[in-house]
Design a protein around this motif. Structure first.
Motif, PDB file in Angstrom:
ATOM      1  N   ASP A 135      40.461  48.159  36.252  1.00 55.18           N
ATOM      2  CA  ASP A 135      41.828  47.649  36.272  1.00 55.18           C
ATOM      3  C   ASP A 135      42.349  47.363  37.687  1.00 55.18           C
ATOM      4  N   LYS A 136      41.484  47.474  38.683  1.00 59.00           N
ATOM      5  CA  LYS A 136      41.908  47.181  40.052  1.00 59.00           C
ATOM      6  C   LYS A 136      42.235  45.689  40.191  1.00 59.00           C
ATOM      7  N   ARG A 137      43.211  45.393  41.050  1.00 57.75           N
ATOM      8  CA  ARG A 137      43.493  43.995  41.358  1.00 57.75           C
ATOM      9  C   ARG A 137      42.315  43.424  42.152  1.00 57.75           C
ATOM     10  N   ALA A 138      41.919  42.197  41.822  1.00 57.47           N
ATOM     11  CA  ALA A 138      40.708  41.640  42.416  1.00 57.47           C
ATOM     12  C   ALA A 138      40.915  40.183  42.804  1.00 57.47           C
ATOM     13  N   TRP A 139      40.369  39.833  43.961  1.00 57.68           N
ATOM     14  CA  TRP A 139      40.336  38.462  44.460  1.00 57.68           C
ATOM     15  C   TRP A 139      38.895  38.125  44.820  1.00 57.68           C
ATOM     16  N   CYS A 140      38.501  36.881  44.599  1.00 57.49           N
ATOM     17  CA  CYS A 140      37.190  36.434  45.069  1.00 57.49           C
ATOM     18  C   CYS A 140      37.351  35.796  46.445  1.00 57.49           C
ATOM     19  N   TYR A 141      36.413  36.108  47.311  1.00 59.28           N
ATOM     20  CA  TYR A 141      36.507  35.763  48.722  1.00 59.28           C
ATOM     21  C   TYR A 141      35.321  34.878  49.112  1.00 59.28           C
TER      22      TYR A 141
ATOM     23  N   ALA B 185      38.207  33.167  36.302  1.00 55.44           N
ATOM     24  CA  ALA B 185      39.280  34.024  36.809  1.00 55.44           C
ATOM     25  C   ALA B 185      40.224  34.443  35.695  1.00 55.44           C
ATOM     26  N   ASP B 186      40.526  33.506  34.793  1.00 59.81           N
ATOM     27  CA  ASP B 186      41.408  33.826  33.677  1.00 59.81           C
ATOM     28  C   ASP B 186      40.776  34.886  32.780  1.00 59.81           C
ATOM     29  N   LYS B 187      39.498  34.751  32.503  1.00 59.66           N
ATOM     30  CA  LYS B 187      38.830  35.664  31.573  1.00 59.66           C
ATOM     31  C   LYS B 187      38.713  37.075  32.131  1.00 59.66           C
ATOM     32  N   TYR B 188      38.450  37.206  33.432  1.00 61.00           N
ATOM     33  CA  TYR B 188      38.180  38.516  34.020  1.00 61.00           C
ATOM     34  C   TYR B 188      39.328  39.018  34.894  1.00 61.00           C
ATOM     35  N   ALA B 189      40.506  38.464  34.714  1.00 62.49           N
ATOM     36  CA  ALA B 189      41.709  38.921  35.412  1.00 62.49           C
ATOM     37  C   ALA B 189      41.507  38.962  36.920  1.00 62.49           C
ATOM     38  N   ILE B 190      40.925  37.885  37.463  1.00 64.83           N
ATOM     39  CA  ILE B 190      40.821  37.730  38.912  1.00 64.83           C
ATOM     40  C   ILE B 190      42.134  37.106  39.365  1.00 64.83           C
ATOM     41  N   GLU B 191      42.824  37.765  40.261  1.00 71.57           N
ATOM     42  CA  GLU B 191      44.194  37.392  40.613  1.00 71.57           C
ATOM     43  C   GLU B 191      44.284  36.138  41.460  1.00 71.57           C
TER      44      GLU B 191
END
Length: 721
Positions: free
Chosen positions: A574-580, A602-608
């Motif tokens: 449940d951590k907030r996550a961004w791809c870099y 991103a939508d499917k895996y809750a990537i912010e």
């Protein structure tokens, strides 16, 4: 759709079963029988017409693989000539080839050295293999991308092995291929390059618009074609070029005009379109761009750069993008018109054009957050020394281009002015300049997020010096001075941002790619921050899911490999996550739909959100085999192209990326209108699959298919509204 997915999985399973392996015996060319734990005991090398194989036997490899940041570097004087290859302040190394391997990800990058210049080799996933067998690390690279290298009978090989918490290992030896000492054991069981999942390549196909004049006009759907591409198979015909968009949306149609030989000139002129009740869409609302080819370091050419005028080139395919921004008050329905054609100076039959305007309006700010950074320091790489006015002109134009494509540029000009009263240990902050820039950034330009560096304390293993300079004292995280200053900085900043209503639009980054030597400092600073403001969310750029930081770090910015480990772990899911820095921008061989599907992922895996350290990394001009073509040698970070000062040119990849952002908005609008948390079952097959190892399975094969999916979703949004 469900039956299709079952069949696909069955086919993949069968493929895995039938793939044959090849046992490769790599000659052992150096040995140290006295090597102890975490020391290199043997090296091997093999080169033939198909591949180059390096083998390194490391005692204690199984334990090493558990260490964070296990990196392997290979430095080789491949031609045996010290006068070629890398030089540095201390002298000549002769290193021609450098390979850097991330052992945790099984990934690598490689470069060629020429004096002090290095050229990235642009390896694809199916160009190499990193494999461990017993205590041996095998690095296999396809020979084709290494064609510029000469491999002599005797080469040098320096191995650099590093991991957190240990001293570097640096064996450096000559390897004589004419005098093998035996064979490296265990042998390499070579299955294939890259992952067991095959790399998905662009599938060429054409939807033909029938004509009678000898030209072939076909819808490309934005797929990236090479300069020498043959005419793709015709999969369908259509009476017109068709595009569809919501009100307030910019949308493009992509097509090719194919002739028997390259054209000297081509001009596409949009006419007016007539719609419901005789309503008119002026042709002036359309923008025409002509795609130019670029090359990478491997001399592969792709259409990518968008020119405002036609430029003759060596391909008989002439690629065009026609874009329209639909006004927010446009009447919904179908509009019809045509594109006039001028070919080699003469009028040709026009191309029918249809635009369907959907009965809903796009948001003026994207739902998905991006932080695609523009850095002014790269401008001089291409243009050399510019006047201050010209430098500002180019940077401002790049910002306008980013805004047009709905990208947020990550950094904001101006910050709070801080004052420190050493006697009372009191911090005060003047927000005047910051507030002015905030209004421009968020209200005028409608950007989604910015990265606040006010809390960022260091990078890698080193604390930044600006805090120490400001406090006129050495910065020691956790000491009395820091413990007085830092909580005030957190509290004053957080409260001001809360009052401005931008907390949800701010990334508070506390450290950049930290080593484990500073984990204690990070945790100490986080605890102080959360004592001052319990709600504050602190982030870190990092290349692995460091368990030591999970209690205090709220926002993780990393690659999808690390994000997968977060999402598939019960403790961090449940951590907030961004791809870099990793959403497919460097590989132009893949389907155009991939660039869009990263936003479905991103939508499917809750990537912010997605963040790039830079997207305007202009490089010094590079001249390869074709001096008439622009070489994009750093495609992952060069999304736009230099032209004349103040006129940066966008790319096809930017258009596809904007389409992905729009796809994400469509999904959000559907949920708003329908009240449903998930898209209907018929759309689930369009979402990519993130595997626990960080690899991604893209389910949609062409951009034509994805356009059809989005059209059906738009119709459902219309019904829901």
């Amino acid at each position: 759709m469900i039956e299709f997915k079952k069949m696909f999985l069955l086919m993949v399973g069968l493929m895995v079963v039938v793939v044959s392996a090849e046992e490769i015996a790599v000659p052992m060319l150096w040995q140290n029988t006295a090597a102890g734990k975490f020391q290199v005991s043997a090296m091997g090398f093999q080169c033939d017409a198909d591949r180059v194989v390096f083998a390194v036997k490391l005692n204690g490899l199984e334990e090493m693989l558990k260490k964070p940041r296990f990196m392997l570097g290979l430095y080789s004087n491949t031609d045996g000539d010290l006068a070629t290859g890398r030089t540095f302040e201390g002298g000549q190394t002769g290193w021609d080839l450098q390979v850097s391997v991330n052992m945790a990800l099984g990934s690598l990058n490689a470069m060629q050295w020429d004096d002090r210049k290095n050229l990235g080799l642009g390896l694809y996933l199916d160009d190499y293999l990193v494999e461990t067998v017993g205590e041996v690390i095998y690095v296999v690279i396809r020979r084709e991308p290494l064609e510029r290298f000469v491999f002599a009978d005797v080469i040098s090989l320096r191995v650099l092995i590093t991991a957190e918490g240990m001293e570097p290992i640096r064996p450096d030896n000559l390897l004589d291929t004419t005098r093998p000492l035996g064979v490296i054991e265990p042998k390499l069981n070579f299955v294939r390059y890259g992952s067991i999942r095959p790399r998905q390549l662009m599938r060429p196909e054409a939807v033909l618009i029938p004509r009678q004049d000898g030209l072939q006009v076909w819808n490309t759907y934005g797929e990236r074609y090479r300069l020498d591409a043959p005419m793709p198979p015709v999969v369908a015909t259509a009476p017109a070029l068709v595009l569809a968009a919501a009100r307030g949306e910019a949308e493009a149609v992509h097509f090719a005009v194919t002739a028997e030989a390259p054209l000297a000139s081509l001009k596409v002129i949009p006419g007016d379109l007539r719609g419901p009740g005789g309503s008119l869409l002026s042709g002036n609302l359309f923008t025409v761009s002509y795609l130019g080819f670029v090359r990478n370091i491997r001399e592969e050419s792709f259409c990518d750069i968008l020119w405002p005028e036609f430029r003759p080139q060596k391909s008989r395919h002439h690629f065009v993008q026609v874009e329209v921004t639909v006004s927010t008050d446009a009447a919904p329905g179908v509009y019809r018109g045509e594109l006039s054609l001028m070919v080699n100076g003469a009028a040709a039959a026009p191309i029918p054009l249809e635009l369907e305007v959907f009965a809903f309006t796009m948001p003026d700010r994207p739902f998905f957050k991006t932080a695609y950074c523009l850095k002014g320091s790269f401008i001089s790489n291409h243009y050399g020394r510019l006047s201050g006015a010209d430098h500002k002109k180019e940077y401002a134009a790049q910002q306008e281009l980013a805004k047009k494509y709905r990208f947020s540029p990550r950094l904001m000009r101006g910050g709070a002015k801080k004052s420190w009263d050493a006697a009372t240990k009191t911090l005060s902050m003047d927000w005047t300049s910051f507030d002015e820039q905030t209004a421009i950034y968020f209200e005028r330009d409608k950007f989604t997020v910015f990265q606040d560096s006010a809390f960022q304390l260091g990078s890698h293993g080193t604390p930044y010096k600006h805090f120490a300079k400001f406090l006129q004292n050495d910065l020691k995280i956790g000491d009395e001075l820091f413990s007085a200053f830092f909580p005030q900085l957190i509290k004053l900043t957080y409260e001001h941002y809360r009052d401005l209503g931008i907390l949800d639009k701010t990334l508070f980054i506390i450290w950049d790619e930290p080593y484990n030597t500073v984990y204690d400092d990070i945790n100490t600073a986080c605890r102080l921050a959360k004592q001052a403001v319990p709600e504050v969310q602190l982030g870190v750029f990092i290349d692995h899911a460091a368990k030591e930081l999970t209690a205090n770090i709220d926002v993780w910015l990393s690659s999808y490999a690390t994000l997968a480990s977060l999402r598939f772990s019960p403790e961090t899911k449940d951590k907030r996550a961004w791809c870099y820095n990793g959403i497919g921008m460097s590989d132009m061989n893949t389907p155009a739909s991939h660039l869009r599907q990263y936003y479905w992922l991103a939508d499917k895996y809750a990537i912010e959100g997605y963040l790039y350290s830079e997207i305007n990394a202009y490089t010094k001009p590079y001249v390869g085999k074709d001096p008439e073509v622009f070489y994009n040698t750093y495609a992952n970070h060069v999304w736009m192209y230099p032209d004349t000062v103040g006129n940066p040119r966008p790319s096809l990849r930017m258009t596809l990326t904007r389409d992905g952002l729009d796809d994400y908005d469509y999904m959000a609008l559907y949920r708003q209108a329908s009240g449903q948390a998930n898209l209907p079952e018929e759309f689930q097959g369009a979402f990519p699959v993130l595997n626990p190892d960080g690899t991604i399975d893209f389910t949609v094969k062409t951009n034509r298919e994805l356009q059809d999916v989005r059209y059906r979703l738009a119709k459902m949004i219309e019904q829901a509204f």
